[in-house]
Design an enzyme around this catalytic site. Structure first.
Site, short mmCIF file in Angstrom:
data_model
loop_
_atom_site.label_atom_id
_atom_site.label_comp_id
_atom_site.label_asym_id
_atom_site.label_seq_id
_atom_site.Cartn_x
_atom_site.Cartn_y
_atom_site.Cartn_z
N GLY A 10 0.84 -1.20 0.00
CA GLY A 10 0.00 0.00 0.00
C GLY A 10 0.87 1.25 0.00
N ASP A 106 -8.88 10.08 10.12
CA ASP A 106 -9.73 11.24 10.48
C ASP A 106 -11.22 10.90 10.34
OD1 ASP A 106 -9.30 10.94 7.73
OD2 ASP A 106 -9.74 13.04 7.30
N TYR A 129 -16.58 2.58 7.05
CA TYR A 129 -15.12 2.64 7.11
C TYR A 129 -14.68 3.25 8.45
CZ TYR A 129 -10.37 4.37 6.17
OH TYR A 129 -9.02 4.66 6.24
N1 NAP Z 1 -5.59 6.54 2.06
C1 NAP Z 1 -6.06 7.51 2.84
O1 NAP Z 1 -6.49 8.57 2.36
C2 NAP Z 1 -6.04 7.35 4.34
C3 NAP Z 1 -6.58 8.38 5.14
C4 NAP Z 1 -6.55 8.23 6.54
C5 NAP Z 1 -6.03 7.09 7.10
N2 NAP Z 1 -5.53 6.10 6.30
C6 NAP Z 1 -5.00 4.90 6.95
O2 NAP Z 1 -3.62 4.84 6.66
C7 NAP Z 1 -3.20 3.46 6.58
C8 NAP Z 1 -2.46 3.23 5.29
O3 NAP Z 1 -3.31 3.56 4.21
P1 NAP Z 1 -2.83 3.57 2.70
O4 NAP Z 1 -3.28 4.84 2.10
O5 NAP Z 1 -1.41 3.15 2.62
O6 NAP Z 1 -3.79 2.42 2.15
P2 NAP Z 1 -3.63 1.54 0.83
O7 NAP Z 1 -2.75 2.21 -0.15
O8 NAP Z 1 -5.04 1.17 0.44
O9 NAP Z 1 -2.88 0.25 1.35
C9 NAP Z 1 -3.48 -0.70 2.17
C10 NAP Z 1 -2.85 -2.04 1.84
O10 NAP Z 1 -3.47 -3.01 2.68
C11 NAP Z 1 -3.79 -4.11 1.83
N3 NAP Z 1 -4.86 -4.91 2.42
C12 NAP Z 1 -6.20 -4.76 2.29
N4 NAP Z 1 -6.83 -5.74 2.95
C13 NAP Z 1 -5.88 -6.52 3.50
C14 NAP Z 1 -5.92 -7.71 4.27
N5 NAP Z 1 -7.08 -8.31 4.60
N6 NAP Z 1 -4.74 -8.26 4.67
C15 NAP Z 1 -3.57 -7.69 4.32
N7 NAP Z 1 -3.47 -6.58 3.58
C16 NAP Z 1 -4.62 -6.00 3.18
C17 NAP Z 1 -4.17 -3.51 0.51
O11 NAP Z 1 -4.14 -4.47 -0.51
P3 NAP Z 1 -5.15 -4.30 -1.78
O12 NAP Z 1 -4.75 -3.01 -2.44
O13 NAP Z 1 -4.86 -5.52 -2.59
O14 NAP Z 1 -6.52 -4.25 -1.21
C18 NAP Z 1 -3.08 -2.45 0.39
O15 NAP Z 1 -1.90 -2.98 -0.17
C19 NAP Z 1 -4.49 2.63 6.73
O16 NAP Z 1 -4.63 2.23 8.06
C20 NAP Z 1 -5.60 3.62 6.40
O17 NAP Z 1 -6.81 3.28 7.03
C21 NAP Z 1 -5.51 6.22 4.94
#
Ligand code: NAP
Length: 295
Positions: A10, A106, A129
């Site tokens: 991710g 957030d 979510y």
């Molecule tokens: N993105 C945002 O805007 C945002 C905002 C606030 C907080 N966050 C938090 O920040 C953290 C990192 O987010 P990010 O932006 O890096 O998210 P991301 O790019 O969506 O990466 C998440 C990763 O987790 C993988 N994943 C999903 N389900 C899984 C499972 N059951 N077991 C193992 N891996 C799994 C996804 O794989 P697939 O792609 O194959 O599903 C992806 O590689 C998360 O906790 C998220 O909730 C993100």
């Protein structure tokens, strides 16, 4: 320090690996993601974590089900991945004598505030979510671990994200493949955050031995329209107009907080603060992960 990373493919997972490789005192002993490691499969998770000879000092969970609208129709999966798995990870980390680091959002807030949210404000999520991520936070604390839990917002970095989508849409309009104007919401405001800056901040917090809840985001507050406008200006599309629309115009399945800026003074008070978001966005567009390279 020896690190295990889940969700390694991710945005944050990739950036954490980049930061840890840069800083010499760290070693990555496990970096796993779907389909090899599903964090909602407790037995597989335990096998993977226990299977690393020598164990780890830090286990960081960068995995999450982040597709906000899909979480509405797949609430059980959201609860399994975002709600239950973090508690299991916190427990395994304790059993293995490792520090647990977890990331939240957030979107645990309802967006009714007028000032940025501090760590002391009670969450009240509006969508599945947000509810699943809040459940994850609660399960981590229920394990009585001395975890580090970092809430962040509106992340852009290597992979799929809003900035990359906007630039792709701009390119489609320049080439004439799409004629409809670009329309972006102007009434949802948060702190846009570069995954690489976030990764640096998380590693800084771990190096400072911080534990408990911290808000961490790039400095400044912006609407999605502001982010799109800046991305297009910096990305070579200054002439392309973007229409301002309201959240209600989109009728998306998940309800989002209208104002979810995070107050990051707690992290700043121990010396961890991220640069202003426009500077971070410019750095992202100049990086090797820049979406401009795919246009
Ligand atoms: N993105 C945002 O805007 C945002 C905002 C606030 C907080 N966050 C938090 O920040 C953290 C990192 O987010 P990010 O932006 O890096 O998210 P991301 O790019 O969506 O990466 C998440 C990763 O987790 C993988 N994943 C999903 N389900 C899984 C499972 N059951 N077991 C193992 N891996 C799994 C996804 O794989 P697939 O792609 O194959 O599903 C992806 O590689 C998360 O906790 C998220 O909730 C993100």
């Amino acid at each position: 320090m020896r690190w295990m990373i889940t969700g390694s493919r991710g945005q944050l997972g990739l950036c954490l690996q980049e930061v840890l490789r840069e800083r010499k005192q760290h070693e990555i002993v496990l970096a796993a993601d779907l389909p090899d490691l599903d964090i909602s499969d407790a037995a597989a998770l335990e096998r993977a974590l226990r299977g690393v000879p020598g164990g780890a000092d830090v286990i960081v969970n960068a995995a999450a089900f982040t597709a906000v609208d899909l979480c509405e129709s797949q609430a059980a999966l959201a609860q399994a991945v975002n709600g239950e798995a973090p508690g299991k990870l916190a427990r395994f980390a304790q059993e293995l004598g490792a520090r647990f680091v977890h990331i939240s959002t957030d979107y645990v807030f309802d967006g009714m505030a007028t000032l940025p949210y501090a760590e002391t404000v009670k969450p009240a999520p509006l969508c599945e979510y947000g509810r699943s991520k809040l459940a994850g936070e609660e399960r981590v604390w229920a394990e009585k671990s001395n975890a580090l839990l970092v809430r962040t917002s509106s992340v852009f970095g290597p992979g799929k994200n809003f900035v990359a989508t906007m630039l792709r849409q701009a390119a489609l309009r320049r080439s004439g493949e799409v004629e409809a104007p670009l329309r972006v919401v102007h009434d949802q405001r948060s702190c846009p955050t570069y995954a690489l800056d976030l990764a640096h901040g998380i590693v800084d917090l771990v190096e400072k031995d911080a534990s408990g809840l911290f808000h961490l985001a790039n400095d400044g507050i912006a609407s999605w329209w502001d982010v799109a406008r800046t991305a297009l200006d910096l990305g070579g599309f200054p002439e392309l107009a973007i229409e301002k629309i309201k959240t209600e115009d989109l009728s998306l399945p998940a309800k989002r907080p209208l104002f979810s800026a995070l107050d990051c003074t707690k992290a700043a008070s121990i010396g961890v603060a991220l640069r202003p978001w426009p500077k971070a966005l410019a750095a992202y567009l100049q990086s090797s992960a820049s979406p401009l390279r795919d246009l």
